[in-house]
Scaffold this active site. Sequence first.
Site, short mmCIF file in Angstrom:
data_model
loop_
_atom_site.label_atom_id
_atom_site.label_comp_id
_atom_site.label_asym_id
_atom_site.label_seq_id
_atom_site.Cartn_x
_atom_site.Cartn_y
_atom_site.Cartn_z
N ASP A 56 0.87 -1.17 0.00
CA ASP A 56 0.00 0.00 0.00
C ASP A 56 0.92 1.23 0.00
OD1 ASP A 56 -2.43 1.53 0.32
OD2 ASP A 56 -1.87 1.78 2.42
N ASP A 88 0.05 5.13 1.03
CA ASP A 88 -0.06 6.07 2.15
C ASP A 88 -0.08 5.34 3.49
OD1 ASP A 88 -0.39 8.33 0.33
OD2 ASP A 88 -2.38 7.52 -0.06
N SER A 147 -2.66 0.70 -4.68
CA SER A 147 -3.18 1.78 -3.85
C SER A 147 -4.54 2.28 -4.34
CB SER A 147 -2.17 2.94 -3.88
OG SER A 147 -2.58 4.00 -3.07
#
Length: 196
Positions: A9, A11, A51
Site C-alpha cells: 500500500d 499512504d 493503492s
Amino acid sequence: MAKSAVFLDRDGVLNVEAGYIRRVDDLNLIPGVAQAVRKLNDLGIFCCLVSNQSGPARNYYPVSHVEALHQRLAELLQREAGSKLDAVYYCPYLSPAAGGVSVDFTRWSTWRKPNTGMLIAAAWEYDLDLKHSFMVGDKATDIDLAHNAGLKGILVRTGYGKKVIRGDYQHQTRPDYIATDLADAVSWICDSIEND
C-alpha cells in the site's frame, strides 16, 4: 515459473499518511522505507504498489497529479537507498455511494481494495504467484484484499495501523503478522520465504 511478490500500500506504509496529498512536495517517505524496499530488491523479490487513490473520483485533483505523486515516490526511493518499485497499480475509481462525483471516475471497480482486481492484473502481467506472495498495508481493507486473493496479509502500525489494531478505524481484521513498520514487515517476509 511464477514468482513471489510483495504488494505494498502507499499512504501510511511507504509515505507518511497525510490525507489527500494536494502538493507533490508533501509526499514524504516514512524513515527506513527506502532501505526496506532495497532489501527486497536485492533479494530479487518483485515489489508492486497497489493503492486506492480516490482523489480523481472526488474531484480533488486529476489523475496526472496521482502520477506526479508516484513519480516523486520513485525519486525519493531511488535517492535514499537506490531502491525501486517494479510496478505501480492504483484505483482512481469510487462508487457514488462512497463519495464519487467525477463523471469520469465515479463507478464501482474490481480494482478498488479489498477487491482483487489490481493483484489479478499484476499477476497476469508479470507472472506472479499470488499464493506465495504478501500484502503490506495499514488498513483492514489491505488485509481483506490479501486474504481475498490468497496472500499473507501484514498490518503495519504506521499510518492507520494502530487505529485498526485498537478497533478505532474500519473494522476488526486478522493479519498474518502485525509489524512495527515496513522494515519489520520485510524481515518477517524474508523469514517466511526462507522457511517456506
